[in-house]
Design a protein around this motif. Structure first.
Motif, PDB file in Angstrom:
ATOM      1  N   UNK A   1      65.885  26.936  -7.041  1.00  0.00           N
ATOM      2  CA  UNK A   1      67.261  26.871  -6.561  1.00  0.00           C
ATOM      3  C   UNK A   1      67.392  26.278  -5.154  1.00  0.00           C
ATOM      4  N   UNK A   2      66.560  26.651  -4.175  1.00  0.00           N
ATOM      5  CA  UNK A   2      66.724  26.051  -2.838  1.00  0.00           C
ATOM      6  C   UNK A   2      66.483  24.546  -2.807  1.00  0.00           C
ATOM      7  N   UNK A   3      65.727  24.020  -3.752  1.00  0.00           N
ATOM      8  CA  UNK A   3      65.556  22.562  -3.806  1.00  0.00           C
ATOM      9  C   UNK A   3      66.815  21.891  -4.322  1.00  0.00           C
ATOM     10  N   UNK A   4      67.585  22.606  -5.134  1.00  0.00           N
ATOM     11  CA  UNK A   4      68.802  22.035  -5.706  1.00  0.00           C
ATOM     12  C   UNK A   4      69.979  22.097  -4.737  1.00  0.00           C
ATOM     13  N   UNK A   5      69.936  23.012  -3.788  1.00  0.00           N
ATOM     14  CA  UNK A   5      71.028  23.159  -2.827  1.00  0.00           C
ATOM     15  C   UNK A   5      70.848  22.130  -1.710  1.00  0.00           C
ATOM     16  N   UNK A   6      71.779  21.213  -1.619  1.00  0.00           N
ATOM     17  CA  UNK A   6      71.728  20.223  -0.541  1.00  0.00           C
ATOM     18  C   UNK A   6      72.878  20.479   0.428  1.00  0.00           C
TER      19      UNK A   6
END
Length: 122
Positions: free
Chosen positions: A63-68
């Motif tokens: 999930x943190x990789x998907x949040x920009x």
């Protein structure tokens, strides 16, 4: 020399298997023979909802990789955390602290569920 060296040689298998058996024997002696509960408690808490924590770890890992964040130039949340740790720590130390942070977060979640006697079965 090939890059992908055959790691599973016979001596490696016997040495790593023997080491794993010694660790297992130590854990059995600590948990079952001497009943040292303070040493076993963190593992008991972690293992009470282990499948749920495993699924949660996948979610927290992806999930943190998907949040920009657009105000930071479209960088992901992980990149921002990594850039924040970079001036204070070396890359190896930053990676270790990032991994330990995840272990502590998942243990706290597991501890909260254990305290409430909530056991999620998947």
């Amino acid at each position: 020399m090939p890059i992908n060296k055959n790691l599973w040689s016979v001596p490696f298998v016997f040495i790593s298997g023997g080491f794993a058996l010694w660790v297992l024997a130590f854990c059995v002696v600590v948990a079952d023979v001497f009943r040292w509960s303070p040493l076993v408690y963190p593992l008991k808490v972690y293992g009470s909802n282990s499948l749920f924590i495993y699924c949660l770890s996948w979610l927290l890992a992806t999930l943190p990789y998907a949040i920009t964040i657009d105000s930071a130039g479209g960088k992901s949340l992980v990149q921002l955390i990594w850039l924040g740790l970079q001036p204070a720590l070396s890359p190896r130390q930053a990676s270790l602290s990032f991994a330990l942070f995840h272990v502590v977060v998942f243990w706290v979640v597991s501890w909260a569920l254990y305290k409430k006697k909530t056991f999620i079965k998947i």
